[in-house]
Design an enzyme around this catalytic site. Sequence first.
Site, short mmCIF file in Angstrom:
data_model
loop_
_atom_site.label_atom_id
_atom_site.label_comp_id
_atom_site.label_asym_id
_atom_site.label_seq_id
_atom_site.Cartn_x
_atom_site.Cartn_y
_atom_site.Cartn_z
N SER A 209 -0.41 0.56 -1.51
CA SER A 209 -1.42 -0.50 -1.45
C SER A 209 -2.82 0.07 -1.69
O SER A 209 -3.08 0.63 -2.75
CB SER A 209 -1.32 -1.24 -0.11
OG SER A 209 -2.17 -2.35 -0.08
N THR A 210 -3.72 -0.02 -0.69
CA THR A 210 -5.11 0.43 -0.86
C THR A 210 -5.15 1.90 -1.26
O THR A 210 -4.58 2.75 -0.58
CB THR A 210 -5.91 0.23 0.44
OG1 THR A 210 -5.65 -1.07 0.95
CG2 THR A 210 -7.39 0.42 0.20
N HIS A 236 0.34 -3.51 -4.27
CA HIS A 236 -0.31 -4.78 -3.95
C HIS A 236 -1.46 -5.01 -4.93
O HIS A 236 -2.44 -4.28 -4.94
CB HIS A 236 -0.84 -4.75 -2.51
CG HIS A 236 0.23 -4.58 -1.48
ND1 HIS A 236 0.00 -4.02 -0.25
CD2 HIS A 236 1.55 -4.89 -1.51
CE1 HIS A 236 1.12 -4.00 0.45
NE2 HIS A 236 2.08 -4.52 -0.30
N ASP A 332 3.36 -2.71 5.58
CA ASP A 332 4.34 -3.16 4.60
C ASP A 332 5.17 -1.98 4.10
O ASP A 332 4.64 -0.94 3.73
CB ASP A 332 3.64 -3.85 3.42
CG ASP A 332 4.64 -4.49 2.47
OD1 ASP A 332 5.67 -5.00 2.96
OD2 ASP A 332 4.40 -4.48 1.25
#
Length: 392
Positions: A209-210, A236, A332
């Site tokens: 993600s990030t 994401h 997640d």
Amino acid sequence: MDNIEVLICDDSALMRNLVSRIVEGTDGLHVAATAMNGQFAVDKIPLVKPDVIILDIEMPVMNGVEFLKERKKRGWDIPVIILSSLATEGAAVTMECLELGASDFITKPGGAISTDLTEVSEHLVELIASYGSVYAQKHGKETYEPEYFSHQLKMREAERFVAEKKGIDSSKNPAIAPALWNAEKNKEPAVVTPIREGGRIEVVAIGISTGGPNALRDIFKDIDVRFPLPILVVQHMPAGFTSEFANSLDRICPLDVTEAKDGDIILPAHVYIAPGNYHIYVVRQGTDLVIKLSQDPPRNGHRPSADYLFESVAKIYQNRALGVIMTGMGRDGAAQLAEMRKQGAWTLGQDEASSIVYGMPKVAWELGAVQEQVPLDRMAGKINELVRAHSK
């Protein structure tokens, strides 16, 4: 604690004001300066020494792309977050910005001049805190961890909810006192006992993600040119950008990289990127293994979700898979990576020092899902090594 200093670069005075209000309304963040175009930003950087830059793309005199080229020329490594009105049709320009060194991006809702940034304010604060804290700490500052800022946002949302129920103006509430924040200590990892030994690896599944766009670039430029297996990736990212993101990775990766499509037969030496706003999962159809897309509700706040992919990989491949969880806020992928591990799959997690946000890999480690934590600069090598050793 030191503030994370933010430089906001946008040609719209309204947008500079709106973003400034979001930054100044968050404890631990501070607007170092604003600039109406890239040239003003270049002039101000040596004076205000920001820890992170919020950058528009479309600006007069010096636009966002030109600014990133100038930043590269000057050897500056200050993280840049693109905040742009360019939607799907501008995805190629956004990817060019990532290739030029931007860290991440977020799109303005409602076009170039939006009077409502509420729907992206939480994500914007998350990105500022994540990239800004890494840079600031690397340069000797003591700042709050990214989780402190997400805690603030959750507390503020809870306050708003209660205020609405009581008919009170929540905007008059004071900022959350830092004294109320207690950072979670790292827990000892749980023990997951696999029900079978690790088998011959047939697929690699990655959840990230990030910090992911640049981390994936680091991995895929160094993946083995003879890498024999398919790789499934959940990054994401919003709808409209994942096709261009796949294209940008394809330019640097020796394997074919494409956005996953419903019904794709999973081929060797091929990387499949989950499309924005769709979960991906694996099913068996006759003798083929096939990618399916789903618009089931978001899981862990995300669609695509790494948990959704890992769950299907655990079921279909059992001990014949390698699961990798990397930088990202939240949890997640952690629970279903633990399920993959339980089924006998091989698993890796990115280590804390090299993660922009040690959230997803931290939770996975604590759940006992991760066999080994690996720094980003060794991740491609470790994946190559495991696949060489266990795919014959």
